[in-house]
Design a protein around this motif. Structure first.
Motif, PDB file in Angstrom:
ATOM      1  N   GLY A  97       0.894  10.597  -4.017  1.00 60.65           N
ATOM      2  CA  GLY A  97       2.076   9.803  -3.534  1.00 60.65           C
ATOM      3  C   GLY A  97       2.483   9.309  -3.336  1.00 60.65           C
ATOM      4  N   ARG A  98       3.756   8.413  -3.422  1.00 61.95           N
ATOM      5  CA  ARG A  98       4.702   6.976  -2.008  1.00 61.95           C
ATOM      6  C   ARG A  98       5.039   7.406  -0.503  1.00 61.95           C
ATOM      7  NH1 ARG A  98       6.572   2.091  -4.641  1.00 61.95           N
ATOM      8  NH2 ARG A  98       6.717   0.385  -3.218  1.00 61.95           N
ATOM      9  N   TRP A  99       4.570   6.995   0.064  1.00 62.33           N
ATOM     10  CA  TRP A  99       5.407   6.972   2.138  1.00 62.33           C
ATOM     11  C   TRP A  99       5.433   5.652   2.136  1.00 62.33           C
ATOM     12  CZ3 TRP A  99       0.506   9.293  -0.544  1.00 62.33           C
ATOM     13  CH2 TRP A  99       0.663  10.842  -0.298  1.00 62.33           C
ATOM     14  N   PRO A 100       6.821   5.755   2.740  1.00 62.11           N
ATOM     15  CA  PRO A 100       7.289   5.058   2.900  1.00 62.11           C
ATOM     16  C   PRO A 100       6.639   4.584   5.003  1.00 62.11           C
ATOM     17  CG  PRO A 100       9.212   6.013   3.019  1.00 62.11           C
ATOM     18  CD  PRO A 100       7.690   6.472   2.957  1.00 62.11           C
ATOM     19  N   PHE A 101       7.136   3.154   5.669  1.00 63.24           N
ATOM     20  CA  PHE A 101       7.244   3.327   6.920  1.00 63.24           C
ATOM     21  C   PHE A 101       5.655   3.859   7.742  1.00 63.24           C
ATOM     22  CE2 PHE A 101      11.800   4.703   5.869  1.00 63.24           C
ATOM     23  CZ  PHE A 101      11.960   3.506   5.532  1.00 63.24           C
ATOM     24  N   SER A 102       4.362   3.224   7.077  1.00 61.08           N
ATOM     25  CA  SER A 102       2.886   3.722   7.770  1.00 61.08           C
ATOM     26  C   SER A 102       3.138   2.724   8.797  1.00 61.08           C
ATOM     27  CB  SER A 102       1.877   4.119   6.945  1.00 61.08           C
ATOM     28  OG  SER A 102       1.221   4.059   6.810  1.00 61.08           O
ATOM     29  N   SER A 103       3.657   2.665   9.591  1.00 62.35           N
ATOM     30  CA  SER A 103       3.413   1.105  11.145  1.00 62.35           C
ATOM     31  C   SER A 103       1.983   1.054  11.543  1.00 62.35           C
ATOM     32  CB  SER A 103       4.614   1.460  12.071  1.00 62.35           C
ATOM     33  OG  SER A 103       5.639   2.493  11.842  1.00 62.35           O
ATOM     34  N   GLY A 104       1.598  -0.114  11.207  1.00 61.46           N
ATOM     35  CA  GLY A 104       0.721  -0.328  11.541  1.00 61.46           C
ATOM     36  C   GLY A 104      -0.578   0.103  10.935  1.00 61.46           C
ATOM     37  N   VAL A 105      -0.158  -0.198   9.842  1.00 58.59           N
ATOM     38  CA  VAL A 105      -1.172   1.169   8.693  1.00 58.59           C
ATOM     39  C   VAL A 105      -2.203  -0.624   8.506  1.00 58.59           C
ATOM     40  CG1 VAL A 105       0.208  -0.090   6.358  1.00 58.59           C
ATOM     41  CG2 VAL A 105      -1.273   2.126   6.525  1.00 58.59           C
TER      42      VAL A 105
END
Length: 403
Positions: free
Chosen positions: A147-155
């Motif tokens: 999958g592809r996930w958005p908004f992964s803060s601080g990744v």
């Protein structure tokens, strides 16, 4: 404007640790404010911000005491998050996000805790809880995830990631589940080109047919309050809170602190300013005084609501009570309301600042952009939160299966 949680709800040692970490966060705020323009340029936190958060122990404020964490009361997400956000909302956003993942990891199976904390108790874990983003297939001993996930803060600075997905098996109910992946199993995409919260580096992440062992996952059904797979190891009430019912509290304090920082800066600057065309002292104008009072009232109510919800949830956990779905949706409704109050306070201040708010050299334009970026999060959609509450209040089944 920072305050501690009610000492009656938490143990003396926790009060002391809370006070110490809150003082460190308050001291850091001014330094973070100076670095905020650089964070925006980088589109992620500067290395010195990361260093300071680690050295202050702030990333581990919700980590169990047995692992060297502070194991603070849940209200620290509001008090400490807002203290940092008064200086830099992007830094506070990443702090509360990543600190909350230590809290969540304590609810995972012990094997997952040992895998991560056994290697590095300071390890940072990013997340993206966008469940439909994943394609999940059951496999012997675990799952295969794509999958592809958005908004992964601080990744960019994280060694692990909590990614959400739905396991669908024929004849069975959808199984909403969270998967823990090491950095080597996913790719970070450079997608964070935005107008607000620019320093959070909330990039997209992608993986393709990665095997995730069963022990590195947890079903959301076990995170709705009460006993979790990690309860035997970490039985404290903090780790029996309903995760997604309280999810907005992880981020709402950032909006509060951003607004409080804006108000304090506006009051300080207004004391010295005169109107460009009339020469009148702005502090003597009743319209200015009214605007300050209106913004302060919104922020005061916002803080009381946020802390009140966290304290109520802690009281429930301490007595072993899991709130019903109407109460859970009320938490989300009121946290959305309180966060939008903080945004409205920033709007009041922005209007009162006049043309001064337009200059890129000033902080107000950043606070305005950050306020609206915060309120754009789905957790703070008043329409969504009010409709979800109204639905269950009328006796219908919830349409949010993770709460």
């Amino acid at each position: 404007m920072t305050t501690l949680a009610s000492p009656a709800l938490i143990q003396p040692g926790t009060v002391r640790r809370h006070a110490e970490l809150l003082a460190r966060a308050t001291d850091l705020a001014a330094v973070l404010a100076e670095r905020a323009p650089h964070a925006e340029e980088l589109r992620r936190l500067p290395p010195e911000n990361e260093r300071d958060l680690h050295e202050a122990g702030l990333y581990r404020m919700l980590q169990p005491l047995s692992l060297g964490g502070a194991e603070l009361d849940y209200t620290c997400l509001i008090t400490i998050g807002s203290a940092l956000a008064a200086g830099c909302a992007s830094t506070a956003w990443n702090l509360t996000n990543l600190a909350s993942h230590h809290w969540m990891l304590a609810m995972f199976p012990p094997q997952a805790q040992d895998r991560i904390w056994g290697e590095d108790r300071d390890a940072l874990i990013a997340s993206s809880f966008v469940f439909p983003a994943a394609k999940v297939a059951k496999a012997p001993g675990g799952y295969v995830l794509s999958g592809r996930w958005p908004f992964s803060s601080g990744v960019d600075v994280c060694q692990w990631n909590m990614l959400a997905g739905i396991v669908r098996e024929e004849g069975g109910a959808p199984d909403h589940r969270i998967f823990l992946l090491p950095r080597s199993d996913y790719e970070i995409l450079d997608t964070w080109h935005v107008t607000g919260l620019k320093g959070t580096g909330s990039q997209d992440v992608v993986c393709n047919e990665v095997f995730v062992p069963e022990a590195m996952t947890v079903p959301v059904a076990h995170l709705k309050g009460g006993v979790t797979p990690g309860t035997e190891r970490h039985p404290a009430p903090l780790y029996r809170l309903p995760v997604f019912a309280l999810f907005p509290a992880i981020l709402s304090g950032v909006g509060l602190g951003n607004g409080e920082g804006a108000l304090n800066a506006f009051v300080d600057s207004t004391k010295k300013r005169t109107a460009s065309y009339t020469g009148a002292r702005l502090s003597e104008l009743q319209s200015t005084q009214i605007r300050i009072g209106a913004a302060a009232s919104k922020l005061s109510h916002s803080r009381r609501v946020m802390i009140g919800i966290c304290e109520e949830a802690m009281r429930d956990a301490e007595r072993g009570h899991v709130p019903d779905i109407v109460t859970k949706q009320a938490y989300r409704r009121d946290l959305a309301y309180a966060t939008n109050l903080a945004t409205a306070a920033v709007d009041e201040i922005n209007t009162g600042s006049g043309a001064q708010a337009l200059f890129l050299a000033g902080a107000q334009q950043r606070r305005f952009r950050d306020a609206h970026a915060i309120s754009a999060h789905i957790a703070f959609s008043a329409d969504m939160a009010n409709a979800a509450y109204g639905r269950v209040a009328l006796g219908f089944e919830t349409d949010n299966p993770v709460v």
